[in-house]
Design a protein around this motif. Sequence first.
Motif, short mmCIF file in Angstrom:
data_model
loop_
_atom_site.label_atom_id
_atom_site.label_comp_id
_atom_site.label_asym_id
_atom_site.label_seq_id
_atom_site.Cartn_x
_atom_site.Cartn_y
_atom_site.Cartn_z
N UNK A 199 0.82 -1.21 0.00
CA UNK A 199 0.00 0.00 0.00
C UNK A 199 0.86 1.27 0.00
N UNK A 200 2.07 1.15 0.50
CA UNK A 200 2.96 2.32 0.50
C UNK A 200 3.56 2.53 -0.90
N UNK A 201 3.45 1.51 -1.71
CA UNK A 201 4.03 1.56 -3.06
C UNK A 201 2.93 1.46 -4.10
N UNK A 202 2.23 2.55 -4.32
CA UNK A 202 1.15 2.52 -5.29
C UNK A 202 1.69 2.31 -6.70
N UNK A 203 2.86 2.89 -6.93
CA UNK A 203 3.40 2.68 -8.27
C UNK A 203 4.51 1.63 -8.23
N UNK A 204 4.58 0.87 -9.30
CA UNK A 204 5.60 -0.18 -9.40
C UNK A 204 6.88 0.39 -9.99
N UNK A 205 6.72 1.28 -10.94
CA UNK A 205 7.90 1.87 -11.55
C UNK A 205 7.53 3.04 -12.43
N UNK A 206 8.53 3.81 -12.80
CA UNK A 206 8.30 4.92 -13.72
C UNK A 206 9.46 4.94 -14.72
N UNK A 207 9.07 5.11 -16.00
CA UNK A 207 10.10 5.11 -17.04
C UNK A 207 9.73 6.11 -18.11
N UNK A 208 10.70 6.55 -18.85
CA UNK A 208 10.42 7.53 -19.88
C UNK A 208 11.23 7.30 -21.13
N UNK A 209 10.77 7.90 -22.21
CA UNK A 209 11.48 7.74 -23.47
C UNK A 209 11.32 9.01 -24.29
N UNK A 210 12.44 9.47 -24.84
CA UNK A 210 12.39 10.68 -25.67
C UNK A 210 12.19 10.31 -27.13
N UNK A 211 12.05 11.33 -27.95
CA UNK A 211 12.01 11.07 -29.40
C UNK A 211 10.62 10.85 -29.99
N UNK A 212 9.62 11.53 -29.44
CA UNK A 212 8.28 11.37 -30.01
C UNK A 212 7.79 12.69 -30.62
N UNK A 213 6.88 12.56 -31.57
CA UNK A 213 6.25 13.72 -32.18
C UNK A 213 4.74 13.56 -32.12
N UNK A 214 4.05 14.68 -32.19
CA UNK A 214 2.59 14.63 -32.19
C UNK A 214 2.08 15.17 -33.52
N UNK A 215 1.24 14.38 -34.17
CA UNK A 215 0.57 14.89 -35.36
C UNK A 215 -0.75 15.44 -34.84
#
Length: 441
Positions: free
Chosen positions: A287-303
């Motif tokens: 319960x103290x750990x609501x999230x398991x992990x966090x990760x990110x990635x660069x290099x995206x575009x939005x159309x």
Amino acid sequence: MLTKVVKFGGSSLADAEQFQKVAEIIHADPSRRYVVASAPGKRFKDDIKVTDMLYRCYEMIRAHEDAATIDAYYENICNRYNGIIADLGINFDISGELSYVRNALSHASGRDYAASRGEYLNSLILAKYLGFSFIDAESVIFFRENGTFDEERTNAVLAEELKKHEYAVIPGFYGSMPNGTIKTFSRGGSDITGSIVARAADADLYENWTDVSGFLMADPRVIDNPPPIETITYRELRELSYMGATVLHDEAIFPVRYANIPINIRNTNAPEDAGTMIVSAATGYDAKRIITGVAGKKGFSVIHIEKDMMNAEVGFGRRVLEILEDHEISFEHLPSGIDTMSIVVATQALEGRRERIINSISRLVRADHVEILDGLCLIAVVGRGMVKAKGTAARVFNAVSAAGVNIRMIDQGSSELNIILGVDEDAYETALSAIFKEFVK
Ligand code: ASP
């Protein structure tokens, strides 16, 4: 008796000292019956993996370099294996195998054949050292004519073969085509072999031994000393690994996932660490750990597409996506408004066809406005605990805005397993640290 399939990566089998650690681990538990081995990896930072040396040899032969130069280079590969045998002090003559391979390389045996010999030779040595049978992957792992992995045939043949051996070593990374030639999985593919063997053996556990003690909750290059993840579900892992948390080959999950066999990531250099357990469904979460992990990635575009009354136009989304399909572009996310649609794609995929895509969309769906915005970084906040905990999204957004980062996009899947944020690439580190601090420290 339980059956465990254990896979050891390249760094775990890079030299005799590592072989000794591996043998100790295997002998410590008699249920560790089937061993999948990689080729010798790096012993130090600037060392070269045997697989890479074999690829290089293949290139040299194709480039028709003279035999003496190739022989001299091949000698380095021989030295790796001979060194391991000598340092282990086993009575095993691998010279015949080594010259057979050298000869085969010169006789159009193919790139995959060349690469596969790294695991083949290493597994021969390991089998000898452990006193286990050797099962050549070529005779138990099969690909179809079109190059895809033949799961049914493999499972049937491999399961039968395993029954004949109480203890065996199987080289990772490769199998054979219907015509008998060797084919490899993609790089890092011994993880996949391990998973396939675990399924065929109907194993209780698939232990994947590497050089880290499992997955960390965040990238240690961004966050100082992130704690390890004790338990993660296959689905959570897919979310995180797609974002770049690479310890295990992406495709390694599938064979065991359907067979419900957990994977335990372990550290050959710290066998006392429990590592990370990957399971199909976790019964609970801390319960103290609501999230398991966090990760990110660069290099995206939005159309970004705007059109009045878009929401009332049947088939609008399909027509837009068809345009991307025609360009063979897959999309990552599709956050939409009433009169706007945003398609998040990898910037690289747009290379050389931006104008054409913008024009096609403008023309075919008569959009009011179409533009491509670059420099987006996606951050995935992943956790099976998020379904039950109220206010998680608010905490994520508050933490990120309090750190002064503008959120450009939000996407929460209905499974509530993850929240994906899009932020400017240069805000990645700040946003990631803010989220991590909010939930972990
Ligand atoms: N030796 C192969 C590679 O370097 C496969 C593996 O280690 O999993 O990619």
